[in-house]
Write a protein that holds these residues in place. Structure first.
Motif: not given
Lengths: 127, 172
Positions: A84, A104-106, B22-23, B73-74, B89, B92-93, B165-168
């Motif tokens: 995170t 970075v999650k997700p 994002d989810y 979310v699998p 998470q 973290g954001r 950022r998240a997802g990067d």
């Protein structure tokens, strides 16, 4: 070539998400709950890559990187950090310690697979 | 003048909304509340610390809400494990947003808490803030207890280096 990946995360759900994401891409996945368990596994096994969280109990991901550097005999598989965290200082520390990437999650499954394929690809001239 | 408390509340609302988005589980920020009308039964909690601020964050909801969110979310193995990870998470954001406001925190290890009617209480001289969000399955509550260092004020640093950022994905 070994296609076994070690995923290290204290969340069983995140580990399982990685298992699901890599299942269709030809990777076998083993799991460790923290850096300490991962260190033991890397000493005993051979992994094409390690996907590792940063903040974990007992031993975090950055400490695992340092521990592996101190033990050349354990080998140093390509390591992708999956966390995170996005703090540039931490990323610099991970890069200096030998990590190959930072996610970075997700995470997006296709990007994880793509990153793994890049870091596990044999370099030109390697046996 | 915008206070630390107001800035933190805004960032917390933004981080929460973006996390669920994002989810693919959208939540609507209903605002800040003193206490919720209905207390949740499941929470992920995580501590943080730094030279400018220290505290605890909780993300809480009914178990049905966590299960409904996790269904998309699998790989989620249990609601308790997942709510702990969601709090991780979320923090973290928030940390990413705080970096742009000249504050750095280190994250602890998240835990899950379950109970009949979970209440979150400030430990005394700290600031606590509680936000409600509406989802299609029920409300989500985000609570934070923060102690600011004396004299500290958030300062926006638009030229700062916030990192990915998240997802990067960044390959070295």
């Amino acid at each position: 070539m070994t296609t076994t990946i070690l995923v290290v995360d204290d969340s069983a759900s995140v580990r399982q998400q990685v298992v699901v994401a890599l299942a269709g891409a030809g990777f076998t996945v083993e799991e460790a709950e923290d850096g300490m368990e991962a260190l033991e596994k890397v000493r005993k096994g051979r992994y094409a890559a390690v996907i590792c969280d940063v903040n974990m109990p007992r031993m975090g991901g950055l400490d695992l990187l340092d521990a592996l550097r101190r033990e050349p005999a354990a080998g140093f598989p390509p390591i992708l950090m999956l966390t995170t965290e996005g703090q540039p200082e931490m990323m610099r520390r991970a890069k200096a310690a030998g990590a190959k990437g930072w996610i970075v999650k997700p995470f997006k499954p296709h990007l994880l697979v793509s990153a793994l394929e890049k870091v596990t690809k044999p370099s030109p001239g390697s046996p | 003048m915008t206070t630390n408390d107001e800035i933190l509340s805004r960032l917390l609302a933004q981080a929460t909304t973006e996390l669920f988005y994002d989810y693919s589980f959208e939540v609507e920020h209903l605002g800040r509340v003193c206490e919720p009308a209905r207390f949740p039964e499941m929470a992920g909690m995580i501590g943080f610390f730094g030279s400018q601020l220290t505290g605890t964050l909780a993300l809480a909801a009914g178990e049905n809400v966590i299960r409904a969110q996790a269904a998309a979310v699998p790989g989620v193995v249990s609601a308790t494990d997942w709510v702990a990870e969601l709090s991780n998470q979320l923090l973290g954001r928030l940390k990413h947003l705080l970096l742009r406001h000249s504050a750095t925190v280190s994250l602890g290890i998240p835990v899950a808490v379950t109970g009949r009617e979970l209440e979150f209480k400030s430990k005394g001289d700290s600031h606590s803030t509680c936000h409600l969000f509406r989802s299609r399955c029920g409300t989500v509550l985000v609570w934070m207890d923060v102690e600011f260092s004396e004299g500290f004020r958030f300062q926006l640093r638009p030229d700062g280096e916030p990192g990915p950022r998240a997802g990067d994905t960044v390959l070295f």
